[in-house]
Scaffold this active site. Structure first.
Site, PDB file in Angstrom:
ATOM      1  N   ARG A  69      32.700  34.707  51.405  1.00 61.08           N
ATOM      2  CA  ARG A  69      32.383  34.624  49.974  1.00 61.08           C
ATOM      3  C   ARG A  69      32.130  33.179  49.564  1.00 61.08           C
ATOM      4  O   ARG A  69      32.462  32.237  50.272  1.00 61.08           O
ATOM      5  CB  ARG A  69      33.542  35.195  49.135  1.00 61.08           C
ATOM      6  N   LYS A  72      36.147  28.254  47.248  1.00 64.22           N
ATOM      7  CA  LYS A  72      37.062  27.514  48.110  1.00 64.22           C
ATOM      8  C   LYS A  72      38.330  28.326  48.340  1.00 64.22           C
ATOM      9  O   LYS A  72      38.256  29.535  48.528  1.00 64.22           O
ATOM     10  CB  LYS A  72      37.331  26.141  47.496  1.00 64.22           C
ATOM     11  N   PHE A  73      39.489  27.680  48.325  1.00 65.90           N
ATOM     12  CA  PHE A  73      40.743  28.397  48.579  1.00 65.90           C
ATOM     13  C   PHE A  73      41.246  29.106  47.322  1.00 65.90           C
ATOM     14  O   PHE A  73      41.165  28.571  46.211  1.00 65.90           O
ATOM     15  CB  PHE A  73      41.838  27.428  49.050  1.00 65.90           C
ATOM     16  N   PHE A  75      44.509  32.289  46.227  1.00 64.51           N
ATOM     17  CA  PHE A  75      45.632  33.117  46.677  1.00 64.51           C
ATOM     18  C   PHE A  75      45.462  34.531  46.155  1.00 64.51           C
ATOM     19  O   PHE A  75      45.033  34.742  45.021  1.00 64.51           O
ATOM     20  CB  PHE A  75      46.956  32.544  46.155  1.00 64.51           C
ATOM     21  N   ALA A 143      39.879  34.030  39.144  1.00 65.33           N
ATOM     22  CA  ALA A 143      38.977  33.353  40.082  1.00 65.33           C
ATOM     23  C   ALA A 143      37.803  34.272  40.393  1.00 65.33           C
ATOM     24  O   ALA A 143      37.950  35.499  40.404  1.00 65.33           O
ATOM     25  CB  ALA A 143      39.715  32.990  41.361  1.00 65.33           C
ATOM     26  N   ILE A 144      36.650  33.669  40.652  1.00 64.17           N
ATOM     27  CA  ILE A 144      35.450  34.439  40.979  1.00 64.17           C
ATOM     28  C   ILE A 144      34.825  33.876  42.245  1.00 64.17           C
ATOM     29  O   ILE A 144      34.640  32.669  42.373  1.00 64.17           O
ATOM     30  CB  ILE A 144      34.421  34.391  39.833  1.00 64.17           C
ATOM     31  N   GLY A 156      34.354  39.335  44.744  1.00 64.99           N
ATOM     32  CA  GLY A 156      34.409  39.524  43.308  1.00 64.99           C
ATOM     33  C   GLY A 156      35.381  38.655  42.548  1.00 64.99           C
ATOM     34  O   GLY A 156      35.273  37.426  42.554  1.00 64.99           O
ATOM     35  N   ALA A 158      39.528  37.901  40.952  1.00 67.10           N
ATOM     36  CA  ALA A 158      40.980  38.078  41.055  1.00 67.10           C
ATOM     37  C   ALA A 158      41.613  37.632  39.743  1.00 67.10           C
ATOM     38  O   ALA A 158      41.448  36.481  39.330  1.00 67.10           O
ATOM     39  CB  ALA A 158      41.541  37.261  42.217  1.00 67.10           C
ATOM     40  N   CYS A 174      40.650  26.668  44.283  1.00 66.82           N
ATOM     41  CA  CYS A 174      39.218  26.494  44.039  1.00 66.82           C
ATOM     42  C   CYS A 174      38.766  25.044  44.185  1.00 66.82           C
ATOM     43  O   CYS A 174      37.719  24.649  43.664  1.00 66.82           O
ATOM     44  CB  CYS A 174      38.825  27.041  42.674  1.00 66.82           C
TER      45      CYS A 174
END
Length: 209
Positions: A69, A72-73, A75, A143-144, A156, A158, A174
């Protein structure tokens, strides 16, 4: 019609990835309708295609998975609703425009949060959904990170509902240093995941007609 599919129990990230990619292939081949998967993951850190290894600070025995995706990082774990829209942007009622698609995702989540009195917004050049906490500091609540294959979307969003926010301390979320994260619970909204899902479905139809 887009169908909403809820996985009722926490699922391993790798298992959900296999499930998602299999469904994407079926949509591409015309064997399945568009869908939105609603899942909750077992604890995991995932890295998008733009990650930097130094942004993983301490994984604290939480598995780390490198994905395809964008982003970046981040959780994933208990108390977080993860949403995987699998939509065919090549259909006549959609648009082959990934930036527009992301903007529509943002609008969907912002409108859903507004139902609970949470005034969320986007920040230029910072992907995700943000809110201001009591100290007026922007904190990320969702987050996207998306990907598209033959104009069919996957991965997608979270959204932190009752997430243990301390789990984000193991990463730079991110890639944004000193950024804060928040949740519905931290903002004083306590709701069952199933009730939140109902709002998501109602608001989805308004955006993705």
């Amino acid at each position: 019609m887009v169908q909403f599919i809820t996985i009722p129990t926490p699922i391993d990230y790798q298992d959900s990835l296999m499930l998602m990619e299999d469904y994407v292939n079926k949509v591409i081949d015309g064997e399945a309708p568009e869908a939105v998967y609603l899942v909750e993951h077992l604890d995991v850190y995932t890295a998008g295609t733009n990650y930097k290894q130094e942004e993983l600070l301490n994984h604290n025995n939480i598995p780390v998975i490198y994905t395809g995706r964008g982003g970046k990082f981040t959780f994933h774990g208990a108390g977080q609703r993860v949403i995987y829209p699998i939509l065919n942007l090549a259909l006549p009622n959609r648009t082959k425009d990934l930036k527009l698609y992301v903007r529509m995702l943002e609008e969907w989540i912002i409108n859903s949060l507004d139902i609970f009195g949470i005034k969320a917004y986007i920040i230029k050049n910072k992907v995700g959904i943000w809110v201001k906490t009591n100290d007026d500091i922007p904190s990320k609540i969702a987050a996207i990170g998306v990907r598209v294959r033959k104009w069919v979307t996957y991965h997608g969003i979270a959204i932190n509902i009752s997430t243990d926010l301390s789990k984000f301390n193991g990463i730079i979320p991110c890639g944004l240093e000193n950024s804060l994260v928040t949740s519905l619970n931290q903002l004083g909204v306590y709701i069952e995941m199933t009730e939140f899902d109902k709002i998501l479905e109602v608001e989805f139809i308004k955006i993705f007609k």
